[in-house]
Structure formats: C-alpha cells, structure tokens
Scaffold this motif. Sequence first.
Motif, mmCIF file in Angstrom:
data_model
loop_
_atom_site.group_PDB
_atom_site.id
_atom_site.type_symbol
_atom_site.label_atom_id
_atom_site.label_comp_id
_atom_site.label_asym_id
_atom_site.label_seq_id
_atom_site.Cartn_x
_atom_site.Cartn_y
_atom_site.Cartn_z
ATOM 1 N N SER A 60 0.851 -1.183 0.000
ATOM 2 C CA SER A 60 0.000 0.000 0.000
ATOM 3 C C SER A 60 0.888 1.234 0.000
ATOM 4 O O SER A 60 2.086 1.153 0.278
ATOM 5 C CB SER A 60 -0.922 0.006 1.228
ATOM 6 O OG SER A 60 -0.151 0.006 2.420
ATOM 7 N N TYR A 61 0.306 2.390 -0.340
ATOM 8 C CA TYR A 61 1.130 3.605 -0.396
ATOM 9 C C TYR A 61 0.278 4.846 -0.218
ATOM 10 O O TYR A 61 -0.949 4.837 -0.421
ATOM 11 C CB TYR A 61 1.882 3.696 -1.726
ATOM 12 C CG TYR A 61 1.020 4.103 -2.905
ATOM 13 C CD1 TYR A 61 0.324 3.145 -3.624
ATOM 14 C CD2 TYR A 61 0.894 5.445 -3.271
ATOM 15 C CE1 TYR A 61 -0.490 3.512 -4.687
ATOM 16 C CE2 TYR A 61 0.083 5.819 -4.336
ATOM 17 C CZ TYR A 61 -0.605 4.850 -5.040
ATOM 18 O OH TYR A 61 -1.405 5.212 -6.084
ATOM 19 N N VAL A 62 0.963 5.926 0.163
ATOM 20 C CA VAL A 62 0.417 7.278 0.144
ATOM 21 C C VAL A 62 1.499 8.172 -0.438
ATOM 22 O O VAL A 62 2.677 7.996 -0.134
ATOM 23 C CB VAL A 62 0.065 7.791 1.558
ATOM 24 C CG1 VAL A 62 -0.441 9.223 1.512
ATOM 25 C CG2 VAL A 62 -0.958 6.888 2.219
ATOM 26 N N TYR A 63 1.124 9.122 -1.248
ATOM 27 C CA TYR A 63 2.146 10.041 -1.778
ATOM 28 C C TYR A 63 1.607 11.468 -1.795
ATOM 29 O O TYR A 63 0.394 11.707 -1.752
ATOM 30 C CB TYR A 63 2.585 9.613 -3.172
ATOM 31 C CG TYR A 63 1.840 10.287 -4.305
ATOM 32 C CD1 TYR A 63 0.586 9.833 -4.685
ATOM 33 C CD2 TYR A 63 2.394 11.379 -4.970
ATOM 34 C CE1 TYR A 63 -0.102 10.460 -5.706
ATOM 35 C CE2 TYR A 63 1.711 12.007 -5.992
ATOM 36 C CZ TYR A 63 0.463 11.550 -6.363
ATOM 37 O OH TYR A 63 -0.222 12.175 -7.362
ATOM 38 N N THR A 75 -3.549 7.659 -2.732
ATOM 39 C CA THR A 75 -3.281 6.493 -1.909
ATOM 40 C C THR A 75 -3.856 5.259 -2.568
ATOM 41 O O THR A 75 -4.785 5.345 -3.384
ATOM 42 C CB THR A 75 -3.864 6.675 -0.495
ATOM 43 O OG1 THR A 75 -3.473 5.584 0.322
ATOM 44 C CG2 THR A 75 -5.388 6.761 -0.536
ATOM 45 N N ALA A 76 -3.296 4.138 -2.239
ATOM 46 C CA ALA A 76 -3.827 2.871 -2.746
ATOM 47 C C ALA A 76 -3.446 1.772 -1.778
ATOM 48 O O ALA A 76 -2.427 1.846 -1.091
ATOM 49 C CB ALA A 76 -3.279 2.562 -4.132
ATOM 50 N N THR A 112 8.302 -0.461 6.154
ATOM 51 C CA THR A 112 7.934 0.876 5.725
ATOM 52 C C THR A 112 9.009 1.404 4.785
ATOM 53 O O THR A 112 10.195 1.343 5.092
ATOM 54 C CB THR A 112 7.792 1.820 6.927
ATOM 55 O OG1 THR A 112 6.817 1.286 7.827
ATOM 56 C CG2 THR A 112 7.354 3.200 6.478
ATOM 57 N N LEU A 127 6.826 9.840 -0.886
ATOM 58 C CA LEU A 127 5.937 8.689 -0.816
ATOM 59 C C LEU A 127 6.284 7.841 0.407
ATOM 60 O O LEU A 127 7.443 7.768 0.810
ATOM 61 C CB LEU A 127 6.078 7.790 -2.053
ATOM 62 C CG LEU A 127 5.887 8.400 -3.422
ATOM 63 C CD1 LEU A 127 7.230 8.802 -4.028
ATOM 64 C CD2 LEU A 127 5.200 7.410 -4.344
ATOM 65 N N VAL A 128 5.275 7.178 0.939
ATOM 66 C CA VAL A 128 5.494 6.135 1.931
ATOM 67 C C VAL A 128 4.716 4.911 1.491
ATOM 68 O O VAL A 128 3.536 5.005 1.130
ATOM 69 C CB VAL A 128 5.096 6.593 3.348
ATOM 70 C CG1 VAL A 128 3.641 7.035 3.427
ATOM 71 C CG2 VAL A 128 5.385 5.494 4.368
ATOM 72 N N SER A 129 5.393 3.790 1.475
ATOM 73 C CA SER A 129 4.764 2.525 1.103
ATOM 74 C C SER A 129 4.946 1.534 2.232
ATOM 75 O O SER A 129 5.843 1.673 3.070
ATOM 76 C CB SER A 129 5.394 1.957 -0.172
ATOM 77 O OG SER A 129 5.145 2.788 -1.278
ATOM 78 N N ARG A 130 4.091 0.526 2.228
ATOM 79 C CA ARG A 130 4.207 -0.535 3.237
ATOM 80 C C ARG A 130 4.126 -1.891 2.560
ATOM 81 O O ARG A 130 3.237 -2.113 1.721
ATOM 82 C CB ARG A 130 3.081 -0.407 4.271
ATOM 83 C CG ARG A 130 3.058 -1.506 5.336
ATOM 84 C CD ARG A 130 2.121 -1.130 6.460
ATOM 85 N NE ARG A 130 0.751 -1.018 6.011
ATOM 86 C CZ ARG A 130 -0.191 -1.929 6.215
ATOM 87 N NH1 ARG A 130 0.113 -3.049 6.831
ATOM 88 N NH2 ARG A 130 -1.420 -1.734 5.792
#
Lengths: 162, 190, 165
Positions: A60-63, A75-76, A112, A127-130
């Motif tokens: 998943s991510y937010v940017y 986000t997704a 993360t 961006l941050v992804s997990r």
Amino acid sequence: MPTMTYTNLATVKLTAATSSIIFDSVPFGFGDLIIVVQGTTSVSGNGRMRLNSDSGNNYSYVYMGGNGTTASSNTATLDNYARVSRDADTGASPLQMNINIMDYSATNKHKTILSRANNVVSGTEGLVSRWQSTAVVTTIEIFASAGTWDIGTTAILYGVVA
Amino acid sequence: MNRSMRRSSINNNVWYKSMLVDNPVYTDYELIATTFGNGVSTAINFTSIPQDYKHLQLRFVTKSIDGSISGNLRFNGSTSTTIYAVHWLEGNGSSVVTNNATAQPSAFLRQVSVTSSVANSFSAGVIDFIDYSSTNKNTVFRAFYGASGSTGIFMSTGLYMSTAALDRIQFSGQSAFNSASRFSLYGIRG
Amino acid sequence: MRLIQTTALTGSQSSIVLSSIPQNFTDLVVLISARLASGGSGDLIVDFNGVTTDLSSIRMGGSGATGGSGSSSSSATAIVDQNSNVGATVFANTFGSATIYIPNYSGNSSKTVSIDSNGENNGTSASQNLVAGRWADTSAITSIRLTAEAGVSFAASTTVSLYAV
C-alpha cells in the motif's frame, strides 16, 4: 578499525537495457537500507519495488507530489508492488529516487518504505509505502511501470547501522 | 566483518561488490545511540548528546501501544509552554494540506504511529537537525515521515526558540511506544 | 560518507561556492543552514561549474498556513528552491535548512538534484519544500554555487557542509 555506519553494499550500472534491477542476498545486520536510483526508461512510467519477489497484493502507499502546477496526493492499498515514484516521467529526463527501507531486517514489523522521487518533466514527490510482511528483506527488485531501464541507469544500495 | 553481497541477479551489467575491501574507511556519519520503546514509557530520551558533530539525524520506526498516532519532540529538557513552533505539509491520500502550531510547549509530530487495527504497521521517518550545536541559532529541524495504512506522508518542520546547543532530545507519544519501536541518533561531522 | 568541506560565513555574502570537488566519489550531499541578511522571499538558487544554462526545476511545498493547501511551481531556467531561507525580519536567530542530494555527480550524463528544505518562525507561515532539479549537462560537477535571490545576501553564520558518498 573505525566502524562504517553508512556502507555501500552494492552498485549497479546497466550496460544493457533491463526490465528489473535486483539486489539479492541482501546482508543482514544493518538497521535501514538506502537505495539511490538514477536513470531513464524506454517509455514513460513510474518507479516500483517488490521485496523478496512478493508479487501478491501486499503493498500500500500514500504520496504527495507536485507537477509544477498542482500539488496532489493519492493512496492505494492491495497493490502488487510498492510505489517508490508515483508520477515521475522517466522518458528522456532522468528519474532520481532516494529510497529508505526502514528496519528491513525486523521480523516484528511490516516494512515501511520512504521515498523521495524527482523528475523535472513530471514532478517531485514524497511517498510512503508498506510491504505487509514481517519477513526479513533479502531481495529488492526495482522496476518501472512500463518498458525497461536504459543503459547507464544506476542503482546503489547502502546499509545504515542502527 | 566484510558485509559484501553476493552477485546481483543481472546480466549484461557492470556490477560491483561491496566497496569496503581495500578502501579507506570514512566515518563522518556515525551512530551515536539506538534506543527502543518499552511498552511503558511515553517518551524516550537522548541525553548528553556530544557537541563535536556538525549535524544530527534521527531515524525512527515507531508504533504506540494503543493506536494513538501523534507525537512530540522536546529539546534540552525544556517544558516552557510557548517555546516551540511547528509547520507541516501533509499528503493525506486525497489532497496536500498545510497547518501549524505556534507558541507551544513541544514540537508536534503529526503521525508517529499507526492505528491499532493495522497490526505490525509502523510509522517511520528521518529527522535532520542541521548545525544543532551552534549557539547563535535557534534549533530548527525538518522531518520526513509517514505511514501507509494510516494517515499519510509528511514533511514537518520545527523551531525551538533557544540558541542553546542541542544536547537532549525527547521523543514522546500520546501513549507508550511498543518494544519494537526503534530510535537511532546519528552524528555527522563537519 | 565523507566530509569534503564546510563553509561558515563571517559576514554577509551573496553566494557560496564549493569548489575543487574531488572526482573519486559517487554522490554529493550538501547540508545548509541559511538565513538572509535582509528581507526577501528566501529563494535558494543552485548551479554548477559556473554555468547558468540548461537548468530546470519543479517545486512542491507549503507555507504552513492553517488549513492551507500545498502548491507547485516550476522553472525552465534555474534550479530554484523557493523560500527555503528565513528573512531577517521574520524571526531572530532562526535559520532555514536544506539538504541537497546529487547522484553520479562525476558521470558523463545529465545531472539530477533532489532538495528538501524549510524555513521556520513562530508565525503561521513557514515553508516546507520538495524540489526536483536538473542540469542537462554531461560535464562532471567540479563546483557548486549557492546563491540567495537577486539583490539579497546570505547572513553571517550561514553554514554549508559538503559531503561525498
């Protein structure tokens, strides 16, 4: 002997086009990993990452980013790759990604991934992804959403002691 | 110990093993200390920070024990009620927003954890303190951090209105950090 | 990561040049603590080898305003980080900061630049910036020039540290 806290683990410079840059057998024993990528692709697209060859819907991510006109965020969840560059147009203008995989060897955390990505054609992003896995990261694959990485693309993997 | 990697899985490419062998060792980026949450204390502290570096960097991976998500920084043990200010840029998944908090008793960090419903998910970030030991500058920091699976991605910046050299950093949450939460402080020579 | 040089201004100066950069490393990192000697918008301008052509950038950032929105802008002629410094009239003893990362600086391809920066003060407006920059020149970078916006100088105690990775 002084302790190397920030260590170059591997450097790749492409002499032929390739769809994926892969670091495998990532050594254990650091806290975080940092990957610096600079290059272009055969067609425009964004930068993506998979860990331990996991192509399941476990990312998943937010940017947040800006394209020179507008700032935007997206986000997704349940993607099959981590986003490390959302809108960077790799076409002919080099993409630069500075990627942190935090606590990559922890077995009690999802991983993360913090990323700064830049391309003067399409934009600048954070961006941050997990990656929804507690496995130790042993393999890192960096690929583009379309096309192949061009000759001359570089990727350097660093380990940071914690 | 040589931490060189085995061959990268690429054909037709120039690749290099670790550059450690036979290279001089440069140590201008040094680990000062690493500490962990303990599931009980709401704060961790870096104290007696050496003053012979030029810059500091704090790298964190954190999660609260109860899903509370915000945190705070305090410096040099100061609890003055109006001595901190923060500003932040936030990508929340639908828009980029800004906000601030001035004349505060601490420097607010928007998200240093993830809601409890997302097991094993942590917030992570990097905080830079440039020229921290200067005695003619207020302490200023910049943090890049966030968590997917919760609120978002952030760049927060903060001001501690004191020109005293920074020698103590307190990182606190609304509740205790769990025992897997890791805080690492680095010194950069200059 | 190795320290190459540190510059600390003892008086105001319109630009800072990091020169004679060794060519036997891969990437460069510049850490900046800066303030303007007099009022201004606080732009930080970056160029290389004394060349002011083939530069471009895109910026995304915010003013820190309550309930505000991020914004984005671009330049087709410069690598410019808007409002990264703190004007002398805004808040005493307070310096903005910036981190610049330049990969493959000694290579023979186009150069990319990543800048993260901020100002600060005890008011409702202080900048946070993310910047993408490019120097479309295949020359190795041997010097970096940091310039405050036209007509404005960096204040004394502005410091710049250059590292090689």
